[in-house]
Design an enzyme around this catalytic site. Structure first.
Site, PDB file in Angstrom:
ATOM      1  CG  ASP A 148      -7.823   7.085   2.918  1.00  0.00           C
ATOM      2  OD1 ASP A 148      -8.543   6.242   2.854  1.00  0.00           O
ATOM      3  OD2 ASP A 148      -6.712   7.126   3.424  1.00  0.00           O
TER       4      ASP A 148
HETATM    5  N1  URA Z   1      -3.659   4.205   0.956  1.00  0.00           N
HETATM    6  C1  URA Z   1      -4.271   5.180   1.724  1.00  0.00           C
HETATM    7  O1  URA Z   1      -3.926   4.998   3.078  1.00  0.00           O
HETATM    8  N2  URA Z   1      -5.057   5.969   1.526  1.00  0.00           N
HETATM    9  C2  URA Z   1      -5.472   6.204   0.204  1.00  0.00           C
HETATM   10  O2  URA Z   1      -6.432   6.799  -0.192  1.00  0.00           O
HETATM   11  C3  URA Z   1      -5.136   5.221  -0.605  1.00  0.00           C
HETATM   12  C4  URA Z   1      -4.206   4.133  -0.388  1.00  0.00           C
END
Ligand code: URA
Length: 235
Positions: free
Chosen positions: A102
């Site tokens: 993310d």
């Molecule tokens: N899980 C998440 O919620 N975000 C990420 O970036 C990776 C795994």
């Protein structure tokens, strides 16, 4: 492959532009001798403006992704490709992220232009552990580890239960979660499902690879030893 096409595929310009680079004498061998477009020459012996060529296709990269960068080529904000030379975006075959982190997640991100390698890494068969360090808005309740490890936890709008995941609680607001799958926003959704909120998330390991002191925003090319280590911990 013809040398002009090879250099163009590495993102240095269109074939026409690369032909001009030859004409302008910008492409030389390692001794500084000007090369011509029809010279037979190896990748490792080519220099552009005196610099070695970028790695040939079959490239795998480890990036320490900072918070604030998106794993996308299209986003209008900061994207992880901004952390590489501009020409990395123009490579053929394309350099892709191996899965995504993310925008607000930092840590270990792999990129490759090798489709076979990408599938080997993300394949459920590889079962590669991915370790996330999370900081929470609320204290953990205490029952999360058992639920995550159960193999029966369902996330909203998903059809199949999550594979067992290991939670190592460091203190009530910090824990390390090890996953072997990579569903959309998985870590954040798992903690949201138990009434918490992930305030900060960092991926510290994929398979047997760690950032090993690589500073945020920096990257390095993986060698054979790294790739063995990557798969070593999961096979
Ligand atoms: N899980 C998440 O919620 N975000 C990420 O970036 C990776 C795994």
């Amino acid at each position: 492959m013809k040398i002009v096409k090879h250099i163009a595929n590495l993102g240095y310009g269109s074939r026409k532009q690369v032909q001009w680079m030859f004409r302008e004498g910008r492409i030389t061998d390692a001794d500084g001798e000007v090369l011509y477009a029809d010279d037979p020459v190896d990748h490792d012996n080519i220099r552009v403006d005196g610099e070695p060529l970028d790695p040939a296709p079959g490239l795998a990269i480890l990036l320490h992704k900072p918070v604030g960068y998106t794993c996308s080529t299209k986003d209008t904000g900061r994207i992880v490709y901004d952390l590489f030379p501009q020409r990395f975006r123009e490579r053929s075959p394309v350099l892709s992220t191996v899965g995504r982190l993310d925008r607000e997640t930092s840590g270990l991100l792999l990129l490759t232009d090798d489709g076979g390698l990408l599938h080997r890494i993300i394949s459920p068969k590889a079962n590669l552990p991915k370790v996330y360090d999370a900081t929470f808005a609320e204290d953990l309740r205490g029952d999360e580890a058992a639920l995550f490890a159960s193999g029966t936890m369902m996330l909203e709008s998903e059809q199949t239960a999550l594979a067992p995941a290991q939670l190592h609680v460091i203190d009530p607001r910090h824990a390390q979660l090890t996953l072997t799958e990579g569903r959309y926003h998985q870590v954040r959704r798992m903690f949201a499902a138990v009434g918490n909120h992930v305030q900060a998330l960092h991926r510290s390991r994929v398979g047997g690879l760690t950032l090993d002191g690589l500073p945020e925003g920096q990257w390095r090319i993986l060698d054979e030893g790294d790739l063995r280590r990557l798969f070593g911990a999961g096979e």
